[in-house]
Design an enzyme around this catalytic site. Structure first.
Site, PDB file in Angstrom:
ATOM      1  N   ARG A 122      11.165  -3.038  11.277  1.00  0.00           N
ATOM      2  CA  ARG A 122      10.109  -2.541  12.165  1.00  0.00           C
ATOM      3  C   ARG A 122       9.779  -3.565  13.248  1.00  0.00           C
ATOM      4  NH1 ARG A 122       5.276  -0.248   8.471  1.00  0.00           N
ATOM      5  NH2 ARG A 122       4.043  -1.581   9.841  1.00  0.00           N
ATOM      6  N   ARG A 129      11.884  -6.351   4.624  1.00  0.00           N
ATOM      7  CA  ARG A 129      11.657  -4.893   4.546  1.00  0.00           C
ATOM      8  C   ARG A 129      12.579  -4.178   5.525  1.00  0.00           C
ATOM      9  NH1 ARG A 129       5.828  -2.181   5.423  1.00  0.00           N
ATOM     10  NH2 ARG A 129       5.908  -3.312   7.402  1.00  0.00           N
ATOM     11  N   ARG A 179      -1.345  -9.502  12.699  1.00  0.00           N
ATOM     12  CA  ARG A 179      -1.826  -8.395  11.850  1.00  0.00           C
ATOM     13  C   ARG A 179      -2.713  -8.944  10.734  1.00  0.00           C
ATOM     14  NH1 ARG A 179       3.778  -5.897  10.396  1.00  0.00           N
ATOM     15  NH2 ARG A 179       2.664  -4.461   9.021  1.00  0.00           N
ATOM     16  N   ARG A 217      -9.720   1.237   8.463  1.00  0.00           N
ATOM     17  CA  ARG A 217      -9.413  -0.183   8.694  1.00  0.00           C
ATOM     18  C   ARG A 217     -10.487  -0.885   9.488  1.00  0.00           C
ATOM     19  NH1 ARG A 217      -3.213  -1.574   9.332  1.00  0.00           N
ATOM     20  NH2 ARG A 217      -2.494   0.344   8.455  1.00  0.00           N
ATOM     21  N   LYS A 236       0.834  -1.216   0.000  1.00  0.00           N
ATOM     22  CA  LYS A 236       0.000   0.000   0.000  1.00  0.00           C
ATOM     23  C   LYS A 236       0.865   1.261   0.000  1.00  0.00           C
ATOM     24  CE  LYS A 236      -1.991  -1.123   3.883  1.00  0.00           C
ATOM     25  NZ  LYS A 236      -1.309  -2.429   4.133  1.00  0.00           N
TER      26      LYS A 236
END
Ligand code: AP5
Length: 217
Positions: free
Chosen positions: A164, A131, A175, A92, A17
Site C-alpha cells: 500500500r 504487508r 499515521r 477515529r 484491526k
C-alpha cells in the site's frame, strides 16, 4: 436467532484491526465496514470525494470528518445490517465518535464491544513493510505470518499483490502520530462506557478465532 452484534475495532495502524474484524465476521456472520477500503475504492475510481481523500491518505492524515461521517452514515443505513456490523477504522476522532453515538441513539441501537487491538510502534513499522494487499478484492497478507500460496498473487482472485502507498516508513510514522493525537483519546470515552476489550495485535494467528470467541463470549 442470535441477537445482533455491533462492534468497533480501535487500534493503531497495522495493529491487526482488519484481520480481527474479518475473523469475527466469519465467526458470527456480521458484515465488516472498513472505512479505509471504502475510501481507497473511491480514490481508485477518482470520485469527487475520492480525489479529496487521496490528498490526506497519501500523507497518513485523517480524511475530513464531514466526508467520512457521510460515507459511514450512508453505509449504516443499508438493509444488510440486521445481524449488526463491525466497524473497522471508524470512529477515529471525537467528532466521528459523536456522530456514531447520535446515529445509534436515533435508531435505538447500542454498541456491544469496542475491541482495542494493541501493538507497539516498532512492531507496527516492521510489520507493515511486510504487508501485501490485493488491490482487487482487498484480501490482506503478510510475507511471514500469512503468505499467499503463490508468491505475489492473491489466493482469492489471482490479482498481483501490492504494498500500500501509505505503508512507507515515513507515512507510517505520521499515521502513528495522528493516531495518538486524534484516535487514542477515544479509548477513555469507551472505557467510561465499559465497552473496551483488549486483544493483543500479535496474538498467535491460528489461535485468534478461539481467543476472539472467548473475548466476545
Ligand atoms: P486504514 O486502511 O483503516 O488503515 P489503518 O487504520 O492505518 O489500519 P491498517 O489497515 O493499516 O491496519 P490494520 O490495523 O487493519 O491491520 P491488518 O489487519 O491489515 O486507513 C487508511 C487511511 O484511510 C488512513 O490513514 C486515513 O487517511 C483514511 N481513513 C480511514 N478511516 C478513516 C476515518 N475513520 N477517518 C478519517 N480518515 C480515515 O494487519 C497488518 C498486517 O499484520 C497484515 O499483513 C496482517 O496479515 C498482519 N497481522 C495481523 N494480525 C496479525 C497477528 N496476530 N500475527 C501476525 N501478523 C498479523
Amino acid at each position: 436467532m442470535r441477537r445482533p452484534l455491533r462492534i468497533v475495532l480501535l487500534g493503531p495502524p497495522g495493529s491487526g484491526k482488519g484481520t480481527q474484524a474479518h475473523i469475527i465476521s466469519e465467526l458470527y456472520g456480521v458484515p465488516v465496514i472498513t472505512t479505509g477500503d471504502i475510501l481507497r475504492e473511491a480514490v481508485a475510481k477518482a470520485t469527487e470525494y475520492g480525489r479529496i481523500a487521496d490528498g490526506y491518505m497519501s500523507h497518513g492524515e485523517l480524511v475530513p470528518d464531514k466526508i467520512v461521517n457521510g460515507v459511514v452514515g450512508e453505509r449504516l443505513s443499508k438493509s444488510d445490517l440486521e445481524n449488526g456490523f463491525i466497524l473497522d477504522g471508524f470512529p477515529r476522532s471525537t467528532p466521528q465518535a459523536e456522530f456514531l453515538d447520535s446515529f445509534l441513539e436515533e435508531h435505538g441501537l447500542k454498541l456491544d464491544y469496542v475491541i482495542h487491538v494493541t501493538l507497539d510502534d516498532e512492531a507496527i513499522v516492521k510489520r507493515l513493510s511486510n504487508r501485501r494487499s490485493c488491490p482487487n478484492c482487498g484480501e490482506v497478507y503478510h510475507l511471514v505470518s500469512k503468505p499467499p500460496n503463490k508468491k505475489g498473487v492473491c489466493n482469492k482472485c489471482g490479482y498481483e499483490l501490492v504494498l500500500r502507498d501509505d505503508d512507507r516508513p515515513d507515512v507510517i510514522r505520521n499515521r502513528l502520530v495522528v493516531y495518538r493525537e486524534k484516535t487514542q483519546p477515544l479509548l477513555d470515552r469507551y472505557m467510561e462506557k465499559g465497552l473496551i476489550k483488549e486483544v493483543p495485535g500479535d496474538y498467535q494467528m491460528d489461535r485468534l478465532p478461539e481467543q476472539l470467541k472467548k473475548v466476545l463470549g
